[in-house]
Write a protein that holds these residues in place. Structure first.
Motif, PDB file in Angstrom:
ATOM      1  N   ILE A   1      -6.737  -1.106   4.844  1.00 28.98           N
ATOM      2  CA  ILE A   1      -6.685   0.170   5.537  1.00 28.98           C
ATOM      3  C   ILE A   1      -7.982   0.945   5.098  1.00 28.98           C
ATOM      4  CG2 ILE A   1      -5.441   2.312   5.819  1.00 28.98           C
ATOM      5  CD1 ILE A   1      -2.824   0.668   4.866  1.00 28.98           C
TER       6      ILE A   1
ATOM      7  N   ASP B   1       5.223  -8.069   4.171  1.00 25.52           N
ATOM      8  CA  ASP B   1       5.186  -9.026   5.624  1.00 25.52           C
ATOM      9  C   ASP B   1       3.416  -8.198   6.145  1.00 25.52           C
ATOM     10  OD1 ASP B   1       7.542  -9.755   5.957  1.00 25.52           O
ATOM     11  OD2 ASP B   1       8.156  -8.033   6.809  1.00 25.52           O
ATOM     12  N   SER B   2       2.927  -7.112   5.313  1.00 24.99           N
ATOM     13  CA  SER B   2       1.636  -6.699   5.682  1.00 24.99           C
ATOM     14  C   SER B   2       0.549  -7.372   4.676  1.00 24.99           C
ATOM     15  CB  SER B   2       1.777  -5.191   5.704  1.00 24.99           C
ATOM     16  OG  SER B   2       2.719  -4.754   6.690  1.00 24.99           O
ATOM     17  N   ALA B   3       0.867  -8.213   4.056  1.00 28.90           N
ATOM     18  CA  ALA B   3      -0.106  -9.067   2.950  1.00 28.90           C
ATOM     19  C   ALA B   3      -1.279  -8.985   3.684  1.00 28.90           C
ATOM     20  CB  ALA B   3       0.420 -10.057   2.456  1.00 28.90           C
ATOM     21  N   ASP B   4      -2.562  -8.680   2.981  1.00 28.26           N
ATOM     22  CA  ASP B   4      -3.902  -8.889   3.639  1.00 28.26           C
ATOM     23  C   ASP B   4      -4.347  -8.080   4.473  1.00 28.26           C
ATOM     24  OD1 ASP B   4      -4.759 -10.827   1.237  1.00 28.26           O
ATOM     25  OD2 ASP B   4      -4.147 -12.485   2.708  1.00 28.26           O
ATOM     26  N   VAL B   5      -3.562  -7.089   4.673  1.00 28.42           N
ATOM     27  CA  VAL B   5      -4.025  -5.912   5.614  1.00 28.42           C
ATOM     28  C   VAL B   5      -4.643  -4.822   4.905  1.00 28.42           C
ATOM     29  CG1 VAL B   5      -3.155  -3.959   7.218  1.00 28.42           C
ATOM     30  CG2 VAL B   5      -2.050  -6.129   7.106  1.00 28.42           C
TER      31      VAL B   5
ATOM     32  N   ARG C   1      -6.015  -2.616   0.140  1.00 34.17           N
ATOM     33  CA  ARG C   1      -5.484  -3.751   0.755  1.00 34.17           C
ATOM     34  C   ARG C   1      -3.884  -3.960   0.158  1.00 34.17           C
ATOM     35  NH1 ARG C   1      -7.811  -7.668   2.818  1.00 34.17           N
ATOM     36  NH2 ARG C   1      -9.730  -7.012   2.436  1.00 34.17           N
ATOM     37  N   ILE C   2      -3.037  -4.237   1.063  1.00 34.94           N
ATOM     38  CA  ILE C   2      -1.773  -4.611   0.881  1.00 34.94           C
ATOM     39  C   ILE C   2      -1.740  -5.859   0.366  1.00 34.94           C
ATOM     40  CG2 ILE C   2       0.683  -4.797   1.770  1.00 34.94           C
ATOM     41  CD1 ILE C   2      -0.522  -2.463   3.855  1.00 34.94           C
TER      42      ILE C   2
END
Length: 135
Positions: free
Chosen positions: A34, A28-32, A23-24
């Motif tokens: 993988i 900008d990609s916070a809460d993405v 989890r990032i």
């Protein structure tokens, strides 16, 4: 709440692991998140105390004298531990490959450290290399 890496190292007890979800948390990609199978880097596979030792070595800029003071142990103790940890990190070979079948000095020392060779065996190999180099 995230657990720290030392808790993960204790939980796995040295067993091989794969990370399956990442989890990032920033940017900008916070809460993405993988998902997949990710290999853990070799440094992260070391026991927690060895990871701390490597981090301290980097923070000391590779100064064995500073490491001696920080850990309160002798130069040979620091060198032995570095050699032991280095043997577990195969991704960075520092000995150049040889075209012949004679083992490199680093290989001889590793075999000595593991008890695969005696000091006399190593010395015999080194003397043989010196004589062959004189030809």
């Amino acid at each position: 709440m995230a657990l720290d890496w030392q808790a993960l190292t204790r939980l796995t007890s040295g067993a091989s692991i794969q990370v399956e979800r990442v989890r990032i948390v920033d940017g900008d990609s916070a809460d993405v998140a993988i998902e997949g199978r990710f290999e853990v880097p070799p440094l992260a596979q070391l026991p927690a105390d060895d990871q701390v030792f490597v981090a301290a070595f980097v923070r000391c800029h590779g100064s064995i004298k500073q490491m001696e003071k920080f850990f309160g142990v002798s130069y040979p103790t620091i060198k032995n531990r570095l050699n032991r940890i280095g043997a577990q990190l195969p991704f960075a070979e520092i000995d150049p490959p040889h075209d012949d079948d004679r083992p490199a000095v680093g290989d001889l020392l590793t075999r000595l450290e593991r008890g695969e060779m005696s000091v006399n065996d190593v010395l015999a190999h080194l003397q043989k290399k010196d004589k062959e180099g004189e030809r």
